[in-house]
Design a protein around this motif. Sequence first.
Motif, mmCIF file in Angstrom:
data_model
loop_
_atom_site.group_PDB
_atom_site.id
_atom_site.type_symbol
_atom_site.label_atom_id
_atom_site.label_comp_id
_atom_site.label_asym_id
_atom_site.label_seq_id
_atom_site.Cartn_x
_atom_site.Cartn_y
_atom_site.Cartn_z
ATOM 1 N N ILE A 184 0.845 -1.199 0.000
ATOM 2 C CA ILE A 184 0.000 0.000 0.000
ATOM 3 C C ILE A 184 0.879 1.247 0.000
ATOM 4 N N MET A 185 1.902 1.232 0.842
ATOM 5 C CA MET A 185 2.795 2.390 0.944
ATOM 6 C C MET A 185 3.536 2.650 -0.366
ATOM 7 N N LYS A 186 3.961 1.595 -1.043
ATOM 8 C CA LYS A 186 4.649 1.781 -2.329
ATOM 9 C C LYS A 186 3.743 2.486 -3.337
ATOM 10 N N ALA A 187 2.494 2.056 -3.392
ATOM 11 C CA ALA A 187 1.545 2.677 -4.314
ATOM 12 C C ALA A 187 1.287 4.133 -3.936
ATOM 13 N N ILE A 188 1.194 4.411 -2.641
ATOM 14 C CA ILE A 188 0.964 5.777 -2.180
ATOM 15 C C ILE A 188 2.147 6.671 -2.546
ATOM 16 N N ARG A 189 3.355 6.157 -2.375
ATOM 17 C CA ARG A 189 4.537 6.956 -2.725
ATOM 18 C C ARG A 189 4.555 7.282 -4.209
ATOM 19 N N ARG A 190 4.059 6.352 -5.026
ATOM 20 C CA ARG A 190 3.997 6.604 -6.474
ATOM 21 C C ARG A 190 2.811 7.487 -6.847
ATOM 22 N N ARG A 191 1.961 7.803 -5.854
ATOM 23 C CA ARG A 191 0.725 8.554 -6.076
ATOM 24 C C ARG A 191 -0.199 7.820 -7.044
ATOM 25 N N ASP A 192 -0.184 6.507 -6.943
ATOM 26 C CA ASP A 192 -1.008 5.646 -7.785
ATOM 27 C C ASP A 192 -2.233 5.213 -6.969
ATOM 28 N N GLY A 193 -3.303 5.989 -7.070
ATOM 29 C CA GLY A 193 -4.494 5.738 -6.270
ATOM 30 C C GLY A 193 -5.124 4.387 -6.528
ATOM 31 N N ALA A 194 -5.213 3.999 -7.790
ATOM 32 C CA ALA A 194 -5.843 2.720 -8.130
ATOM 33 C C ALA A 194 -5.072 1.552 -7.527
ATOM 34 N N ALA A 195 -3.738 1.617 -7.602
ATOM 35 C CA ALA A 195 -2.917 0.541 -7.050
ATOM 36 C C ALA A 195 -2.999 0.520 -5.526
ATOM 37 N N ALA A 196 -3.070 1.702 -4.909
ATOM 38 C CA ALA A 196 -3.193 1.769 -3.455
ATOM 39 C C ALA A 196 -4.513 1.144 -3.007
ATOM 40 N N ARG A 197 -5.560 1.426 -3.741
ATOM 41 C CA ARG A 197 -6.867 0.847 -3.402
ATOM 42 C C ARG A 197 -6.833 -0.676 -3.549
ATOM 43 N N LYS A 198 -6.263 -1.153 -4.631
ATOM 44 C CA LYS A 198 -6.179 -2.595 -4.862
ATOM 45 C C LYS A 198 -5.367 -3.285 -3.772
ATOM 46 N N ALA A 199 -4.237 -2.685 -3.390
ATOM 47 C CA ALA A 199 -3.387 -3.281 -2.360
ATOM 48 C C ALA A 199 -4.092 -3.294 -1.004
ATOM 49 N N SER A 200 -4.840 -2.238 -0.713
ATOM 50 C CA SER A 200 -5.559 -2.159 0.553
ATOM 51 C C SER A 200 -6.658 -3.212 0.630
ATOM 52 N N ILE A 201 -7.411 -3.361 -0.443
ATOM 53 C CA ILE A 201 -8.470 -4.382 -0.472
ATOM 54 C C ILE A 201 -7.862 -5.776 -0.339
ATOM 55 N N GLY A 202 -6.738 -6.002 -1.001
ATOM 56 C CA GLY A 202 -6.068 -7.299 -0.896
ATOM 57 C C GLY A 202 -5.621 -7.591 0.522
ATOM 58 N N HIS A 203 -5.086 -6.580 1.188
ATOM 59 C CA HIS A 203 -4.633 -6.740 2.582
ATOM 60 C C HIS A 203 -5.800 -7.127 3.489
ATOM 61 N N ILE A 204 -6.902 -6.435 3.361
ATOM 62 C CA ILE A 204 -8.044 -6.689 4.243
ATOM 63 C C ILE A 204 -8.699 -8.022 3.913
#
Length: 230
Positions: A184-204
């Motif tokens: 999630i943090m990697k996606a956030i650092r890249r400012r990639d919202g879609a990837a951050a959302r996908k990673a967060s859903i996967g984590h949960i």
Amino acid sequence: MKVIRIAAPLRRQVLDNIREAIAVGRLPAGGRLVERELCEMTGVSRTLVREALRQLESEGLVEVIANKGPIVAKFSANQAREVYELRAELEGLASELFADRADERQRKALQEAFAALRAAYVVGERSGMLAAKTRFYDCLVQGAGNETLGVMLRQLHARAMVLRGTSLSQPGRTAASEREIAEIMKAIRRRDGAAARKASIGHITKAARVAQQVLESAAGETDELARRRA
């Protein structure tokens, strides 16, 4: 559970201490909550304990049973599934909005919260991990810039905290959780919202699977014990 008398209101401290005791299992699911014992544990008046129990009842962590009084609520696998379904959608959105909207100060705060979470995982003490993860999600919600979303997530916070304690208690889950949040943090650092959302859903989703397995196993053991007694 002893309350330290500092500037924060005692009412809030009592509430937080009892909630944490439930989350880490010091007050087990189904166990009676005796006001006198809670007063001794926390070192505060019965009035403050009663106020805390009423709040925890509204959060779904305490049930009041006729002729028995308050007990620690039990979570079924189905209830856990419902909480995780909501968390996946709401926290996924929060991660996406954070990646898109957060300013540099908020990004720094989240990075510091993640570093604290990693340190807590190394120590491996459950209450510390839960506190660090709560801080991480608080930072995430702040940077998402959506007050309504924050209110909805905070309403889930108490139950989510208990379920986090359930999933993090399983062998190997803390290491997996750290890797998932790192994505999630990697996606956030890249400012990639879609990837951050996908990673967060996967984590949960993965945390939900672990928690449900634990709850289903516990329910099966309870049913088997009941059959033997019958």
